[in-house]
Scaffold this motif. Structure first.
Motif, PDB file in Angstrom:
ATOM      1  N   THR A  45       0.849  -1.185   0.000  1.00 32.11           N
ATOM      2  CA  THR A  45       0.000   0.000   0.000  1.00 32.11           C
ATOM      3  C   THR A  45       0.888   1.239   0.000  1.00 32.11           C
ATOM      4  O   THR A  45       1.800   1.342   0.827  1.00 32.11           O
ATOM      5  N   VAL A  46       0.600   2.162  -0.890  1.00 32.14           N
ATOM      6  CA  VAL A  46       1.331   3.427  -0.926  1.00 32.14           C
ATOM      7  C   VAL A  46       0.756   4.308   0.178  1.00 32.14           C
ATOM      8  O   VAL A  46      -0.452   4.550   0.229  1.00 32.14           O
ATOM      9  N   VAL A  47       1.621   4.783   1.065  1.00 35.20           N
ATOM     10  CA  VAL A  47       1.203   5.611   2.184  1.00 35.20           C
ATOM     11  C   VAL A  47       1.313   7.089   1.827  1.00 35.20           C
ATOM     12  O   VAL A  47       0.466   7.894   2.175  1.00 35.20           O
ATOM     13  N   SER A  48       2.360   7.442   1.108  1.00 31.94           N
ATOM     14  CA  SER A  48       2.601   8.830   0.706  1.00 31.94           C
ATOM     15  C   SER A  48       3.336   8.822  -0.621  1.00 31.94           C
ATOM     16  O   SER A  48       4.159   7.946  -0.864  1.00 31.94           O
ATOM     17  N   GLY A  49       3.026   9.788  -1.495  1.00 30.78           N
ATOM     18  CA  GLY A  49       3.677   9.822  -2.800  1.00 30.78           C
ATOM     19  C   GLY A  49       2.984   8.909  -3.781  1.00 30.78           C
ATOM     20  O   GLY A  49       1.760   8.736  -3.735  1.00 30.78           O
ATOM     21  N   ALA A  50       3.774   8.268  -4.649  1.00 35.54           N
ATOM     22  CA  ALA A  50       3.229   7.369  -5.671  1.00 35.54           C
ATOM     23  C   ALA A  50       4.314   6.414  -6.129  1.00 35.54           C
ATOM     24  O   ALA A  50       5.495   6.758  -6.144  1.00 35.54           O
ATOM     25  N   SER A  86       8.637   8.465  -1.647  1.00 38.76           N
ATOM     26  CA  SER A  86       7.353   7.825  -1.343  1.00 38.76           C
ATOM     27  C   SER A  86       7.499   6.841  -0.194  1.00 38.76           C
ATOM     28  O   SER A  86       8.558   6.238  -0.006  1.00 38.76           O
ATOM     29  N   ALA A  87       6.407   6.680   0.555  1.00 38.97           N
ATOM     30  CA  ALA A  87       6.378   5.742   1.676  1.00 38.97           C
ATOM     31  C   ALA A  87       5.383   4.633   1.369  1.00 38.97           C
ATOM     32  O   ALA A  87       4.404   4.835   0.662  1.00 38.97           O
ATOM     33  N   TYR A  88       5.644   3.456   1.940  1.00 33.11           N
ATOM     34  CA  TYR A  88       4.780   2.298   1.680  1.00 33.11           C
ATOM     35  C   TYR A  88       4.632   1.453   2.943  1.00 33.11           C
ATOM     36  O   TYR A  88       5.434   1.520   3.870  1.00 33.11           O
TER      37      TYR A  88
END
Length: 94
Positions: A45-50, A86-88
């Motif tokens: 799951t992408v938490v922030s960004g892309a 990005s964060a995941y």
């Protein structure tokens, strides 16, 4: 106890931990292109960004934005392009 791992010359940092039901990692990717391999089923799951992802057996790239998820079966490789840090969150197992 969480453990920290660094990959791709420290451009990807991952912290492994145990949720109430599954093992997981949470991490950050710097701008770049990466290829990852799986040892078990993963839900990312992408938490922030892309993340722009080329999934196994697929010739097309797909963009996943914050809040969106994708899955990868065990023993597969997939490619990721990151255009903004990005964060995941990755959960392991079905």
């Amino acid at each position: 106890m969480p453990s920290v791992n660094h990959y791709f010359d420290n451009k990807v940092t991952s912290i492994a931990f145990q949720t109430a039901t599954k093992p997981a990692t949470v991490g950050v990717m710097e701008i770049g292109e990466y290829e990852f391999g799986t040892s078990e089923f993963e839900t990312m799951t992408v938490v922030s960004g892309a993340l722009t992802v080329k999934l196994p057996d697929n010739d097309n790239w797909q963009k996943f934005n914050a809040g969106e998820s994708f899955t990868i079966e065990a023993n597969q490789k997939f490619q990721v392009k990151v255009e903004v840090e990005s964060a995941y969150l990755c959960l392991y197992g079905k």
